[in-house]
Design a protein around this motif. Structure first.
Motif, PDB file in Angstrom:
ATOM      1  N   LYS A  90      16.694   6.695  20.694  1.00  0.00           N
ATOM      2  CA  LYS A  90      17.968   6.045  20.983  1.00  0.00           C
ATOM      3  C   LYS A  90      18.851   6.108  19.745  1.00  0.00           C
ATOM      4  N   PRO A  91      20.165   5.901  19.884  1.00  0.00           N
ATOM      5  CA  PRO A  91      21.049   5.932  18.713  1.00  0.00           C
ATOM      6  C   PRO A  91      20.669   4.850  17.712  1.00  0.00           C
ATOM      7  N   THR A  92      20.922   5.123  16.450  1.00  0.00           N
ATOM      8  CA  THR A  92      20.614   4.154  15.402  1.00  0.00           C
ATOM      9  C   THR A  92      21.899   3.637  14.765  1.00  0.00           C
ATOM     10  N   VAL A  93      21.852   2.395  14.340  1.00  0.00           N
ATOM     11  CA  VAL A  93      22.991   1.772  13.668  1.00  0.00           C
ATOM     12  C   VAL A  93      22.853   1.979  12.172  1.00  0.00           C
ATOM     13  N   GLN A  94      23.923   2.455  11.546  1.00  0.00           N
ATOM     14  CA  GLN A  94      23.948   2.647  10.099  1.00  0.00           C
ATOM     15  C   GLN A  94      25.197   1.973   9.539  1.00  0.00           C
ATOM     16  N   ASP A  95      25.000   0.948   8.722  1.00  0.00           N
ATOM     17  CA  ASP A  95      26.115   0.248   8.085  1.00  0.00           C
ATOM     18  C   ASP A  95      27.159  -0.199   9.097  1.00  0.00           C
ATOM     19  N   GLY A  96      26.683  -0.826  10.191  1.00  0.00           N
ATOM     20  CA  GLY A  96      27.608  -1.403  11.157  1.00  0.00           C
ATOM     21  C   GLY A  96      28.317  -0.401  12.035  1.00  0.00           C
ATOM     22  N   ALA A  97      27.719   0.785  12.236  1.00  0.00           N
ATOM     23  CA  ALA A  97      28.335   1.801  13.087  1.00  0.00           C
ATOM     24  C   ALA A  97      27.261   2.692  13.672  1.00  0.00           C
ATOM     25  N   PHE A  98      27.547   3.257  14.851  1.00  0.00           N
ATOM     26  CA  PHE A  98      26.745   4.352  15.375  1.00  0.00           C
ATOM     27  C   PHE A  98      27.309   5.650  14.826  1.00  0.00           C
ATOM     28  N   VAL A  99      26.412   6.544  14.405  1.00  0.00           N
ATOM     29  CA  VAL A  99      26.827   7.826  13.853  1.00  0.00           C
ATOM     30  C   VAL A  99      26.586   8.907  14.903  1.00  0.00           C
ATOM     31  N   LEU A 100      27.609   9.690  15.209  1.00  0.00           N
ATOM     32  CA  LEU A 100      27.508  10.741  16.212  1.00  0.00           C
ATOM     33  C   LEU A 100      26.626  11.874  15.714  1.00  0.00           C
ATOM     34  N   ASP A 101      25.847  12.460  16.637  1.00  0.00           N
ATOM     35  CA  ASP A 101      25.102  13.675  16.321  1.00  0.00           C
ATOM     36  C   ASP A 101      25.254  14.648  17.486  1.00  0.00           C
ATOM     37  N   ASP A 102      24.530  15.749  17.458  1.00  0.00           N
ATOM     38  CA  ASP A 102      24.695  16.798  18.455  1.00  0.00           C
ATOM     39  C   ASP A 102      23.553  16.866  19.453  1.00  0.00           C
ATOM     40  N   THR A 103      22.835  15.764  19.638  1.00  0.00           N
ATOM     41  CA  THR A 103      21.787  15.726  20.649  1.00  0.00           C
ATOM     42  C   THR A 103      22.406  15.942  22.031  1.00  0.00           C
ATOM     43  N   PRO A 104      21.895  16.878  22.816  1.00  0.00           N
ATOM     44  CA  PRO A 104      22.487  17.128  24.137  1.00  0.00           C
ATOM     45  C   PRO A 104      22.419  15.906  25.048  1.00  0.00           C
TER      46      PRO A 104
END
Length: 379
Positions: free
Chosen positions: A347-361
């Motif tokens: 699942k998406p992870t939170v980093q410094d109060g934000a979700f960071v986008l990646d290229d997972t299909p």
């Protein structure tokens, strides 16, 4: 490629200890004309399978009675979807929507069920193309999705929780409160003093105020530099919401209960809100994009609502938030995130109060099918 199977799962996550269980799963709060609530996290998940073996997942937010949404998917949406090309996603949204419109079902549970199917179709499209949903939905406007976290309680407990979230990197906090005006202002003042002037503060009063009382509350909140007053009065009172928005210098945020652009047209025309809050597991991704585009024509920013949404609701909202120009900030409940993610292996992870986008299909989550079935409510 064609759709060969449409399944729906009504889920319930036990969020209380066995010693705290009560026989009645649903309850009405004692104060005010509040919504009915479940004592546990509930939602509805849709799984769509295609002829080439692709599988997509979506969520129709169902904080109460998820079996109702499940039945709608199985009885009404599935016959429309079987045999169709999932890439015809906007056509399929329109066909499902019009199937019950003449009968008066153009909001509520029916659209929630439709939303779950729509999200699952976009998940399939992303996976089939090897792209994250935000790339096939219109493209990436931003790499990070900033979040605000919710706090509530007494002035002391709310301030302590606010300090904890700010230390984790959250730049916004929403205070949930249904007390009287003096109590709310005391809580907000305590939080503001604790976190300082740079953190965004918002206040949600869950439709419990009259327009005159909401104006008085708003004027007090303006002195505390609160960013928006959310859900101040009953959803049906669009003229009252417009009067409130005109009376206050601070923003008025509404819209979590709306599911289509048709419901929001009058709201925008009357300038009855300064910020709109679509819930993606109630609108679906296709209609959410149309809502955001309509809002943009009125220069209205979008801050997606999550509320009782589960992990697929969150994942879809991240993808949506990346694709619109008028995104502001996204709701998040840090304390419930791990619990909601129990049906995933990624699942998406939170980093410094934000979700960071990646290229997972697709939506960017991987569903644990055994866990999904474990949390399913039997018919």
């Amino acid at each position: 490629m064609e759709i060969t199977q449409v399944e729906a799962f009504a889920l319930r996550f036990q969020t209380r200890k066995p010693s705290e269980q009560q026989e009645d799963n649903y309850y009405l709060p004692d104060e005010g004309w509040r919504c009915i609530y479940a004592r546990h996290h509930e939602t509805m998940v849709v799984r769509i399978t295609t002829s080439d073996g692709s599988v997509g997942y979506g969520e129709g937010q169902s904080p109460v009675s998820p079996r109702t949404s499940k039945t709608i998917v199985e009885d009404l949406c599935r016959p429309i979807l079987i045999g169709k090309d999932p890439f015809d996603v906007e056509y399929l949204w329109q066909r499902m929507f019009t199937a019950m419109r003449e009968r008066g079902h153009y909001t509520g549970f029916f659209i929630d069920a439709l939303a779950g199917c729509d999200i699952a179709l976009w998940d399939i499209i992303g996976q089939a193309t090897g792209k994250p949903v935000h790339k096939v939905l219109g493209g990436r406007y931003r790499d990070r999705i900033p979040l605000y976290a919710g706090v509530s309680g007494t002035p002391e407990s709310a301030a302590a929780k606010a300090d904890e979230y700010v230390s984790q990197g959250y730049t916004g906090l929403k205070i949930h409160a249904t007390q009287d005006r003096a109590e709310i202002l005391e809580i907000v003042a305590a939080v503001r003093e604790q976190v300082g002037p740079k953190v965004k503060l918002m206040v949600d009063v869950h439709t419990q105020y009259s327009i005159p009382d909401a104006i008085l509350l708003g004027r007090g909140l303006e002195k505390l530099d609160v960013m928006w007053l959310e859900s101040p009065t009953v959803p049906e009172d669009i003229p009252g919401q417009a009067a409130l928005a005109q009376a206050l210098d601070m923003s008025v945020a509404i819209g979590e209960w709306t599911r289509t652009r048709f419901e929001l047209r009058e709201v925008f025309e009357r300038r009855a809100c300064d910020i709109t809050m679509p819930d993606i597991a109630r609108t679906g991704l296709s209609e959410a994009k149309r809502i955001a585009s309509l809002a943009d024509t009125y220069n209205i920013p979008v801050t997606p609502h999550i509320g009782g949404g589960g992990i697929l609701s969150i994942a879809a909202t991240i993808q949506f938030s990346a694709t619109i120009p008028n995104f502001l900030i996204m709701e998040h409940s840090p304390g419930a995130y791990e619990m909601k993610g129990q049906i995933t292996t990624r699942k998406p992870t939170v980093q410094d109060g934000a979700f960071v986008l990646d290229d997972t299909p697709g939506l960017g989550v991987v569903i644990d099918t055994e866990a999904l079935e474990t949390f399913a409510i039997e018919a």
